[in-house]
Design a protein around this motif. Structure first.
Motif, PDB file in Angstrom:
ATOM      1  N   GLY A   1       0.841  -1.210   0.000  1.00 23.15           N
ATOM      2  CA  GLY A   1       0.000   0.000   0.000  1.00 23.15           C
ATOM      3  C   GLY A   1       0.867   1.247   0.000  1.00 23.15           C
ATOM      4  N   MET A   2       1.958   1.197   0.772  1.00 25.55           N
ATOM      5  CA  MET A   2       2.851   2.350   0.870  1.00 25.55           C
ATOM      6  C   MET A   2       3.508   2.647  -0.490  1.00 25.55           C
ATOM      7  N   VAL A   3       3.952   1.590  -1.176  1.00 22.16           N
ATOM      8  CA  VAL A   3       4.607   1.787  -2.480  1.00 22.16           C
ATOM      9  C   VAL A   3       3.591   2.257  -3.525  1.00 22.16           C
ATOM     10  N   LYS A   4       2.401   1.704  -3.442  1.00 19.31           N
ATOM     11  CA  LYS A   4       1.348   2.108  -4.391  1.00 19.31           C
ATOM     12  C   LYS A   4       1.085   3.612  -4.283  1.00 19.31           C
ATOM     13  N   ASP A   5       0.965   4.099  -3.058  1.00 18.81           N
ATOM     14  CA  ASP A   5       0.762   5.539  -2.830  1.00 18.81           C
ATOM     15  C   ASP A   5       1.899   6.356  -3.423  1.00 18.81           C
ATOM     16  N   ARG A   6       3.121   5.892  -3.156  1.00 15.80           N
ATOM     17  CA  ARG A   6       4.292   6.671  -3.595  1.00 15.80           C
ATOM     18  C   ARG A   6       4.376   6.707  -5.129  1.00 15.80           C
ATOM     19  N   LEU A   7       4.085   5.563  -5.768  1.00 11.51           N
ATOM     20  CA  LEU A   7       4.196   5.504  -7.236  1.00 11.51           C
ATOM     21  C   LEU A   7       3.099   6.297  -7.934  1.00 11.51           C
ATOM     22  N   SER A   8       2.020   6.602  -7.190  1.00 15.56           N
ATOM     23  CA  SER A   8       0.943   7.355  -7.830  1.00 15.56           C
ATOM     24  C   SER A   8       1.208   8.863  -7.778  1.00 15.56           C
ATOM     25  N   GLN A   9       2.268   9.284  -7.060  1.00  9.85           N
ATOM     26  CA  GLN A   9       2.560  10.724  -6.974  1.00  9.85           C
ATOM     27  C   GLN A   9       3.139  11.248  -8.298  1.00  9.85           C
ATOM     28  N   GLY A  10       2.953  12.540  -8.516  1.00  9.06           N
ATOM     29  CA  GLY A  10       3.283  13.150  -9.804  1.00  9.06           C
ATOM     30  C   GLY A  10       4.710  12.928 -10.270  1.00  9.06           C
ATOM     31  N   ASP A  11       5.682  13.067  -9.352  1.00  4.65           N
ATOM     32  CA  ASP A  11       7.085  13.002  -9.773  1.00  4.65           C
ATOM     33  C   ASP A  11       7.473  11.614 -10.281  1.00  4.65           C
ATOM     34  N   ALA A  12       6.717  10.577  -9.901  1.00  6.79           N
ATOM     35  CA  ALA A  12       7.077   9.208 -10.301  1.00  6.79           C
ATOM     36  C   ALA A  12       6.514   8.857 -11.680  1.00  6.79           C
ATOM     37  N   GLN A  13       5.755   9.772 -12.279  1.00  7.50           N
ATOM     38  CA  GLN A  13       5.138   9.448 -13.570  1.00  7.50           C
ATOM     39  C   GLN A  13       6.169   9.472 -14.711  1.00  7.50           C
ATOM     40  N   VAL A  14       7.269  10.225 -14.530  1.00  5.77           N
ATOM     41  CA  VAL A  14       8.300  10.281 -15.587  1.00  5.77           C
ATOM     42  C   VAL A  14       9.291   9.131 -15.467  1.00  5.77           C
ATOM     43  N   GLY A  15       9.249   8.414 -14.356  1.00 12.84           N
ATOM     44  CA  GLY A  15      10.192   7.329 -14.129  1.00 12.84           C
ATOM     45  C   GLY A  15      10.549   7.299 -12.659  1.00 12.84           C
ATOM     46  N   PHE A  16      11.327   6.289 -12.252  1.00 15.20           N
ATOM     47  CA  PHE A  16      11.709   6.175 -10.841  1.00 15.20           C
ATOM     48  C   PHE A  16      12.830   5.162 -10.694  1.00 15.20           C
ATOM     49  N   LEU A  17      13.492   5.268  -9.558  1.00 19.25           N
ATOM     50  CA  LEU A  17      14.446   4.236  -9.148  1.00 19.25           C
ATOM     51  C   LEU A  17      13.908   3.655  -7.840  1.00 19.25           C
ATOM     52  N   LEU A  18      13.611   2.376  -7.820  1.00 15.26           N
ATOM     53  CA  LEU A  18      13.143   1.723  -6.595  1.00 15.26           C
ATOM     54  C   LEU A  18      14.328   1.051  -5.905  1.00 15.26           C
ATOM     55  N   ASP A  19      14.547   1.400  -4.630  1.00 14.27           N
ATOM     56  CA  ASP A  19      15.635   0.809  -3.825  1.00 14.27           C
ATOM     57  C   ASP A  19      14.979   0.044  -2.675  1.00 14.27           C
ATOM     58  N   GLY A  20      15.066  -1.281  -2.707  1.00 11.10           N
ATOM     59  CA  GLY A  20      14.510  -2.072  -1.594  1.00 11.10           C
ATOM     60  C   GLY A  20      13.117  -2.604  -1.865  1.00 11.10           C
ATOM     61  N   PHE A  21      12.586  -2.359  -3.023  1.00 11.66           N
ATOM     62  CA  PHE A  21      11.291  -2.903  -3.440  1.00 11.66           C
ATOM     63  C   PHE A  21      11.370  -3.188  -4.927  1.00 11.66           C
ATOM     64  N   PRO A  22      10.912  -4.320  -5.414  1.00  9.38           N
ATOM     65  CA  PRO A  22      10.364  -5.450  -4.670  1.00  9.38           C
ATOM     66  C   PRO A  22      11.447  -6.261  -3.970  1.00  9.38           C
ATOM     67  N   ARG A  23      11.014  -7.011  -2.981  1.00  7.97           N
ATOM     68  CA  ARG A  23      11.920  -7.836  -2.197  1.00  7.97           C
ATOM     69  C   ARG A  23      11.461  -9.281  -2.143  1.00  7.97           C
ATOM     70  N   THR A  24      10.342  -9.564  -2.775  1.00  5.18           N
ATOM     71  CA  THR A  24       9.840 -10.942  -2.893  1.00  5.18           C
ATOM     72  C   THR A  24       9.231 -11.047  -4.297  1.00  5.18           C
ATOM     73  N   VAL A  25       9.092 -12.293  -4.762  1.00  3.35           N
ATOM     74  CA  VAL A  25       8.474 -12.475  -6.079  1.00  3.35           C
ATOM     75  C   VAL A  25       7.043 -11.944  -6.050  1.00  3.35           C
ATOM     76  N   ARG A  26       6.346 -12.143  -4.933  1.00  4.06           N
ATOM     77  CA  ARG A  26       4.976 -11.610  -4.811  1.00  4.06           C
ATOM     78  C   ARG A  26       4.966 -10.085  -5.010  1.00  4.06           C
ATOM     79  N   GLN A  27       5.922  -9.391  -4.372  1.00  6.81           N
ATOM     80  CA  GLN A  27       5.990  -7.928  -4.540  1.00  6.81           C
ATOM     81  C   GLN A  27       6.294  -7.556  -5.996  1.00  6.81           C
ATOM     82  N   ALA A  28       7.125  -8.378  -6.669  1.00  4.26           N
ATOM     83  CA  ALA A  28       7.455  -8.091  -8.077  1.00  4.26           C
ATOM     84  C   ALA A  28       6.207  -8.232  -8.946  1.00  4.26           C
ATOM     85  N   GLU A  29       5.391  -9.238  -8.639  1.00  5.62           N
ATOM     86  CA  GLU A  29       4.152  -9.429  -9.414  1.00  5.62           C
ATOM     87  C   GLU A  29       3.202  -8.250  -9.187  1.00  5.62           C
ATOM     88  N   VAL A  30       3.136  -7.794  -7.924  1.00  5.18           N
ATOM     89  CA  VAL A  30       2.269  -6.649  -7.624  1.00  5.18           C
ATOM     90  C   VAL A  30       2.783  -5.401  -8.352  1.00  5.18           C
TER      91      VAL A  30
END
Ligand code: AP5
Ligand code: MG
Length: 217
Positions: free
Chosen positions: A66-95
């Motif tokens: 839920g926390m990552v979903k909120d963060r990725l929906s913010q305006g600055d992440a629409q042009v791209g992003f670097l994720l550090d520490g997520f995903p950390r499980t295959v389940r998180q990668a699928e999400v």
């Protein structure tokens, strides 16, 4: 560019993330940093996360996703992003794939920072972080002039609660069990690039940027 950094605790993800994100002008999103900010502020999320972090275990998916979903929906992440520490499980990668699909986006590349376990223990046991400005030092590899004072801002340096040797060993086991399967997952999707993360910080940054250049939008 939409990029995931993966690698064991202490590989230098946070250290490299700041240089890579600034080079490609994308926001750096570190789940560990967001959790630690919540712990310091004493939020409900922080109180929940702390129970797992101090032991070196993963925070449950229902909190993290839920926390990552909120963060990725913010305006600055629409042009791209670097994720550090997520995903950390295959389940998180699928999400993550599902979240990006909903935004009509895809991941461009997953960069693996490769280091061995002994180097990880050396790096984490010497890590010190500034309470005030958040800068990360290392007592041997990037030492502050005085052991407990930040040269940048004069703030006090502290050792993370999860950087004690027995917790470090446990985090490495958690990485091997729960996070390293991501290497195979992203390898099969053709998204994985690996870089040698040993040697001076600037050399690792140069290798990382060279490996990523072709994914620049
Ligand atoms: P997180 O904060 O992500 O910890 P981690 O993955 O264990 O990684 P670290 O931050 O410890 O290491 P790093 O690779 O960033 O290394 P750094 O650059 O600092 O997560 C913490 C906790 O939060 C987890 O245990 C979990 O509980 C929870 N969490 C987070 N995300 C989650 C998720 N998705 N799902 C569930 N739970 C989650 O470098 C380390 C040291 O080495 C520094 O002192 C640095 O100065 C030094 N150094 C760096 N590069 C070099 C170099 N080239 N040579 C010499 N020294 C170097
Ligand atoms: Mg980090």
């Amino acid at each position: 560019m939409r990029l995931v950094l993966v690698g064991p605790p202490g590989a230098g993800k946070g250290t490299q993330a700041q240089f890579i994100a600034s080079h490609f002008a994308i926001p750096k999103i570190s789940t560990g940093d967001i959790f630690r900010a919540n712990v310091s502020e004493g939020t409900e999320l922080g109180v929940e996360a702390r129970k797992y972090m101090d032991a070196g275990d993963l925070v449950p998916d229902e909190v993290t996703i839920g926390m990552v979903k909120d963060r990725l929906s913010q305006g600055d992440a629409q042009v791209g992003f670097l994720l550090d520490g997520f995903p950390r499980t295959v389940r998180q990668a699928e999400v993550l794939d599902e979240l990006l699909a909903a935004l009509l986006a895809v991941l461009d590349v997953v960069l693996e920072l490769v280091v061995d376990d002994d180097e990880v223990v050396r790096r984490l046991s010497g890590r010190r972080t500034c309470h005030r400005c958040g800068h990360v030092w290392h007592l041997d590899f990037d030492p502050p002039t005085a052991e407990s004072i930040c040269d940048r801002c004069g703030g006090e340096l502290f050792q993370r609660d999860d950087d004690r040797e027995d917790t470090i060993r446990h985090r490495l086991e958690v990485y091997a069990d729960q996070t390293s399967p991501l290497i195979g997952y992203y390898g099969e999707l053709g998204l994985l690039r690996g870089v040698d993360a040993t040697g001076p910080v600037e050399d690792v940054t140069e290798r990382a940027i060279n490996a990523l250049r072709r994914f620049e939008a």
